[in-house]
Motif scaffolding. Sequence first.
Motif: not given
Lengths: 264, 389
Positions: B69-70, B73, B246, B302, B305, B309, B319
């Motif tokens: 996810c990070f 983003c 996110p 951040y 995310a 993770d 979220s």
Amino acid sequence: MPLNIVVCIKQVPDARTVRFDAEKGTIIREGVDAVINPVDLNALEAGLSLKDALGGEVTAISMGPPQAVEALRETIAMGVDKGVLLSDRSFAGSDTLATTYILAKGIEMLGRFDVVICGKQSMDGDTAQVGPGLAVRLGLPSVAYVKEITVLNDGGLFRFRRETDSGYDVVEVEPPFLVTVPPLLNTPRLPSLKGKMRAKKADITIYNANDIKADLKKIGFEGSPTRVVSTAVHAFNARKEMLSGTVEEQVRALIGRLKEAGLL
Amino acid sequence: MAHVDYLLTEEQQMIVDLALRISKEKIIPVRAELDEKEEFPWDIMKELAKADLFGLYIPEEYGGLGKGCFEMCLALEALAYGCIAVTTTYAASALGGYPILLYGSEEQKRLYLPDIASGRRFTAFGLTEANAGSDAAAIQTTAVEDGDSWVINGAKQWITSGGEADVYTIVALTDRNKGARGATAFIVEKGDPGFGFGKKERKMGLRASSTRELIFNDCRIPKERILGRRGQGFIIAMKTLDLARPGIGAIGVGLAHAAFNEATRYAKERIQFGQPIISFQIIQHMLADMATQIEASRALVYAVARTIDAGAKDFAKVSAMAKLFPTDAAMKITTDAVQILGGYGYMKDYPVEKMMRDAKVLQIYEGTNQILRNIIGQAINKEQIIKDC
């Protein structure tokens, strides 16, 4: 038919950040980024699209200082399979005659090759001699300033449109051959993430003068009949005049000056 | 002067650099024209595919890069710096891909994920209907079993990349009287019999993104296109949105940063009363608030995310926060950027009017910011333990 394609590249100072020392007549190298010579990106794109169409392998080769490894890594991020750097202190001072000798010796190390592609000219040396000179060294037919590439017979024959001063020629040639390409031939691809990750770990082959069995009399200053005696920076010494007053007054004065100069 | 250091790894920095390069070289030069012509950004999608960005969140075994996810983003923020209509088109493909990644069978994953990762097939997600927006449980599209097929009837509304995408994950009712447990997710492909598209919507902003109706008229799909289990449809939709939110926050950060930069550049150049307007304290305070809100938004996105993770389980609340705060901030910041540019800001010759029009959708799609406050509030209400700081 899969092709072994060789693309010659050069690392040059980034034109966007480059500055000149007007007194010494040299490039100020501190704080200047090094990039791949812009038209070499077109050569790389031409090589990579031939590989996309016909299969095979693209090798990028460069002569330069050890830090030119970074330029070769960039080519791998774009999709080049292998990077080769020809680097040796004794290469320093090589003119185009010596450079073509060194590049030819390096390319001969690669084994079989079908197509050699060079950018038309480097933006620092600006001679446009290395491509055709290299073809002579390698004993290859050479087609310079190629504006259009058509693959025939599954890569057994190539048709090029070559720029001339008065128009263009259409030239057909069977591999192996060497071509030089001008800017605007294509749009160079960007690197990919997988390519960048591969580039980070890639082994760049480095050959020195000994590895390529170079005759020391043919390289560096000794092998270079031409010498850069001095470099001068273009000075723009045009007469300057600042106009003052309101915008209307400035415009009137400007029109007056342009008329005086016979430009209006 | 120092910037906040988010301690990115070398690979994460690579993702930012490449996405930002695409933004600057491929997106910014064409964004005004794409907006004006309401043109779907296919050329840019091809660039993103060549750059491997469609495979960012897809595991390596299915041809992706296996990032989280990070990293999504980071990519979304850098692309949104260029244009959020283009970025939403990219993000919507992930929204269509996540359900397959999260709930697909091994066979479905092998069939679809490599094509999605390479950009060969483009995806979309369909939940919203004309009478079911915030109240997603009010959907009326039905799917009925018939021999070896499912037969779908109904319509999905405002589906991003509708008509352009090849693969759609949609939610339909399979048991009308089971309420929220009566919905099931399906994979529908462009070209399936009975599957068509309605008119392309004309929008205030986000105009390069295609927004269309999906129409199911006795649409017949093979039985194995069910995604997850029967009755799991809403859970799949909610988990997908939790994972994607996110990313919407990150789009807000990228957009807000772009608007802030435009405002700053202008404030330094614009001379009024004999001096650059940035020398006036009122302008400085506006820019100071903008910069602070952007950094706070980025830090929140951040952090959430990275929490996801790291394996967090029930992350709906955090979220939702990571979408709510940055998108409200993006609306405010783009509005203030227009204000700083004044009359010029209102003109189409400058990019901030588009940024402001585009920003509004961030407070509406993927859960309105009001619904997100509900999610956060309900979670606070449900939490048994009031945690110390």
